[in-house]
Design a protein around this motif. Structure first.
Motif, PDB file in Angstrom:
ATOM      1  N   GLU A  57       5.437  11.828   3.082  1.00 48.56           N
ATOM      2  CA  GLU A  57       5.051  11.936   1.674  1.00 48.56           C
ATOM      3  C   GLU A  57       6.203  11.515   0.766  1.00 48.56           C
ATOM      4  OE1 GLU A  57       2.186  12.527   0.473  1.00 48.56           O
ATOM      5  OE2 GLU A  57       1.075  13.255   2.219  1.00 48.56           O
TER       6      GLU A  57
ATOM      7  N   ARG B 142       2.413   1.706  -3.503  1.00 46.05           N
ATOM      8  CA  ARG B 142       1.510   2.321  -4.483  1.00 46.05           C
ATOM      9  C   ARG B 142       1.266   3.796  -4.161  1.00 46.05           C
ATOM     10  NH1 ARG B 142      -1.495  -2.490  -3.671  1.00 46.05           N
ATOM     11  NH2 ARG B 142      -2.999  -1.310  -2.400  1.00 46.05           N
ATOM     12  N   GLY B 143       1.062   4.095  -2.881  1.00 45.14           N
ATOM     13  CA  GLY B 143       0.728   5.461  -2.483  1.00 45.14           C
ATOM     14  C   GLY B 143       1.861   6.447  -2.643  1.00 45.14           C
ATOM     15  N   LEU B 144       3.096   6.000  -2.370  1.00 43.83           N
ATOM     16  CA  LEU B 144       4.254   6.904  -2.439  1.00 43.83           C
ATOM     17  C   LEU B 144       5.090   6.691  -3.698  1.00 43.83           C
ATOM     18  CD1 LEU B 144       5.504   6.872   1.287  1.00 43.83           C
ATOM     19  CD2 LEU B 144       3.866   8.418   0.192  1.00 43.83           C
ATOM     20  N   GLY B 145       4.709   5.708  -4.511  1.00 41.43           N
ATOM     21  CA  GLY B 145       5.461   5.446  -5.734  1.00 41.43           C
ATOM     22  C   GLY B 145       6.852   4.900  -5.462  1.00 41.43           C
TER      23      GLY B 145
ATOM     24  N   ALA C 118      -8.032   3.584  -1.211  1.00 38.60           N
ATOM     25  CA  ALA C 118      -7.107   4.015  -2.257  1.00 38.60           C
ATOM     26  C   ALA C 118      -5.884   4.722  -1.685  1.00 38.60           C
ATOM     27  CB  ALA C 118      -7.833   4.951  -3.229  1.00 38.60           C
ATOM     28  N   GLY C 119      -4.780   4.649  -2.453  1.00 40.53           N
ATOM     29  CA  GLY C 119      -3.550   5.329  -2.073  1.00 40.53           C
ATOM     30  C   GLY C 119      -2.938   4.762  -0.807  1.00 40.53           C
ATOM     31  N   ALA C 120      -2.181   5.618  -0.094  1.00 41.72           N
ATOM     32  CA  ALA C 120      -1.510   5.187   1.136  1.00 41.72           C
ATOM     33  C   ALA C 120      -2.361   5.453   2.377  1.00 41.72           C
ATOM     34  CB  ALA C 120      -0.169   5.903   1.270  1.00 41.72           C
ATOM     35  N   THR C 121      -3.602   5.871   2.186  1.00 43.48           N
ATOM     36  CA  THR C 121      -4.464   6.233   3.321  1.00 43.48           C
ATOM     37  C   THR C 121      -4.682   5.060   4.270  1.00 43.48           C
ATOM     38  OG1 THR C 121      -5.615   7.839   1.928  1.00 43.48           O
ATOM     39  CG2 THR C 121      -6.703   7.191   3.975  1.00 43.48           C
TER      40      THR C 121
ATOM     41  N   ARG D 121      -1.709   4.637   6.405  1.00 46.73           N
ATOM     42  CA  ARG D 121      -1.622   5.725   7.387  1.00 46.73           C
ATOM     43  C   ARG D 121      -2.569   5.477   8.561  1.00 46.73           C
ATOM     44  NH1 ARG D 121       1.341   9.586   4.638  1.00 46.73           N
ATOM     45  NH2 ARG D 121       1.030   9.639   2.369  1.00 46.73           N
TER      46      ARG D 121
ATOM     47  N   VAL E 195       0.849  -1.205   0.000  1.00 52.96           N
ATOM     48  CA  VAL E 195       0.000   0.000   0.000  1.00 52.96           C
ATOM     49  C   VAL E 195       0.879   1.248   0.000  1.00 52.96           C
ATOM     50  CG1 VAL E 195      -1.799   1.273   1.235  1.00 52.96           C
ATOM     51  CG2 VAL E 195      -1.830  -1.231   1.206  1.00 52.96           C
ATOM     52  N   TRP E 196       1.924   1.246   0.846  1.00 56.24           N
ATOM     53  CA  TRP E 196       2.881   2.349   0.850  1.00 56.24           C
ATOM     54  C   TRP E 196       3.541   2.487  -0.522  1.00 56.24           C
ATOM     55  CZ3 TRP E 196       2.665   5.882   4.358  1.00 56.24           C
ATOM     56  CH2 TRP E 196       2.386   5.589   5.689  1.00 56.24           C
TER      57      TRP E 196
END
Length: 422
Positions: free
Chosen positions: A98, A40-43, A164-167, A170, A37-38
């Protein structure tokens, strides 16, 4: 009856220390379950993912190895009270990160605090406990919280996996930070804990070993001075047992699902089996905690260790039929929690002077984690279908070596009258 009342009286201290175990297993499982997840979210690149995962392992090991030095410089109780704040700071850095650099920094801070807190928390329990049997029960009960942390992190990661994303990641780290802040506030503000610490210190200063304490007990003096042979024997036996157990536990955890899938189980069945086995682990750890201070402990250890060995032999000799493999894995998980990490914690806390318990426990824990990290490099070669049978025989041998270390440890404790019940 007195032991039961003492256990209940001091149980809040074990819970406060146990929260540290929840945080310890929580950061390991939490990062493992959310790393994609991290990514994908942070690339993040695959290389950066590997560095972050490896950094956590080595940060925990470093914290464990340096726990003794931390208590010497800051003090045992002060370290116990404040480490969770640093854990929370690290987790919050991850929450608001981020970039790769910030996430890496947060993971390192959190891992280091977690690695240092475990041996220090156990030492505080044994320092404050009124007797060794109460101490054994309290120390072993903290392993229940480790299992709770594993299970809770899996569930939390599953619940947020669709966000979705890194949420989602988090959120998981926010929960860890919140728990760490609660533990920090509880440990620092509790008047009951303050009274426990003061009574423990008075008992410690008034004990029969007062003369030894006056000679300034250090790791060096214990392992090179009078009676060094006894402590070297304890250390060697515990290290052999725990290293053998931990290498298997860490490696087996990585390919348990793989083994079930190879036996034609569905992914959902394999994942569900993992959750059920975590619950089984929680139950068996609870059973061990209730018996760890009594005369049945050693008999339970022997039975559980034999269960683990025969489980590995069963896996090595079984065909690819699913249910024999499921039964063997289930038996292994029962034995693994009855004769495993909780046993090593209790042995260490009851066999060494209180001044060096954090150092000894930290070194064994840290060195073991380093070995597991290096051993993980060859794990992929162990789990390929053509090698699994040989791997299981190898694990049976590894467990037998650890069993010998455990039996020798029990003999040494009896010889030196460490325990009242043998």
């Amino acid at each position: 009856m007195k032991e039961v009342s003492s256990f209940k009286k001091y149980q809040p201290l074990a819970i406060a220390a146990g929260i540290g175990s929840i945080l310890g297993s929580g950061i390991i499982v939490g990062l493992s379950a959310t790393i994609t997840v991290w990514q994908r979210g942070l690339g993040l690149t695959n290389g950066q993912v590997g560095i972050i995962s490896g950094a956590l392992t080595f940060a925990i090991a470093a914290g464990s190895l340096l726990s003794g030095q931390i208590t010497k410089r800051i003090g045992l109780i002060r370290s116990f009270n404040w480490l969770n704040l640093f854990y929370a700071i690290g987790a919050l850095i991850c929450v608001f990160s981020e970039s790769y650099t910030l996430l890496l920094a947060g993971v390192i801070i959190t891992g280091f605090a977690s690695g240092a807190d475990l041996p220090i928390s156990l030492t505080v329990i044994s320092h404050d406990s009124p007797d060794k049997n109460t101490s054994a029960r309290l120390v072993s009960s903290t392993q229940i919280f480790w299992q709770v942390g594993v299970l809770s992190s899996y569930i939390a990661a599953f619940v947020v996996s669709k966000i979705a994303g890194a949420t989602g990641a988090r959120i998981v780290f926010s929960i860890l930070a919140a728990v760490a802040i609660i533990a920090w506030l509880w440990r620092t503000t509790s008047s009951k804990f303050r009274a426990f610490h003061e009574k423990g210190e008075k008992r410690h200063l008034n004990s029969e070993t007062r003369k030894e304490q006056e000679t300034h007990i250090t790791v060096k003096s214990v392992f090179t001075g009078e009676g060094a042979g006894k402590y070297i024997g304890f250390f060697t036996c515990i290290m052999v047992f725990y290293l053998a157990w931990n290498l298997l536990a860490n490696t087996f955890g990585q390919f348990q699902t793989f083994t079930l899938v190879q036996a034609h189980a569905s992914q959902s069945f394999a994942t569900g089996a993992g959750i059920v086995l975590n619950i089984v682990g929680l139950i068996t750890t609870t059973i061990f905690a209730s018996l760890s201070g009594g005369k049945l402990r050693n008999k339970l250890f022997v039975i559980a260790q034999l269960i683990q060995i025969f489980s590995m032999l069963g896996l090595a000799l079984s065909s690819h039929a699913l249910w024999p493999i499921v039964i063997a894995i289930g038996c292994y998980n029962i034995g693994n929690n009855l004769a495993g990490e909780a046993m090593y914690k209790v042995w260490t806390q009851e066999s060494f002077p209180v001044e060096i318990r954090a150092s000894v426990q930290g070194f064994i824990n840290g060195f073991s984690r380093l070995c597991c990290g290096l051993f993980a490099l060859i794990t992929p070669a162990l789990v390929i279908p053509s090698a699994i049978r040989t791997t299981m025989f190898g694990f049976a041998i590894l467990l037998t070596i650890g069993f010998i270390g455990g039996l020798t440890m029990m003999a040494l404790q009896k010889k030196y009258n460490v325990r009242k019940f043998d």
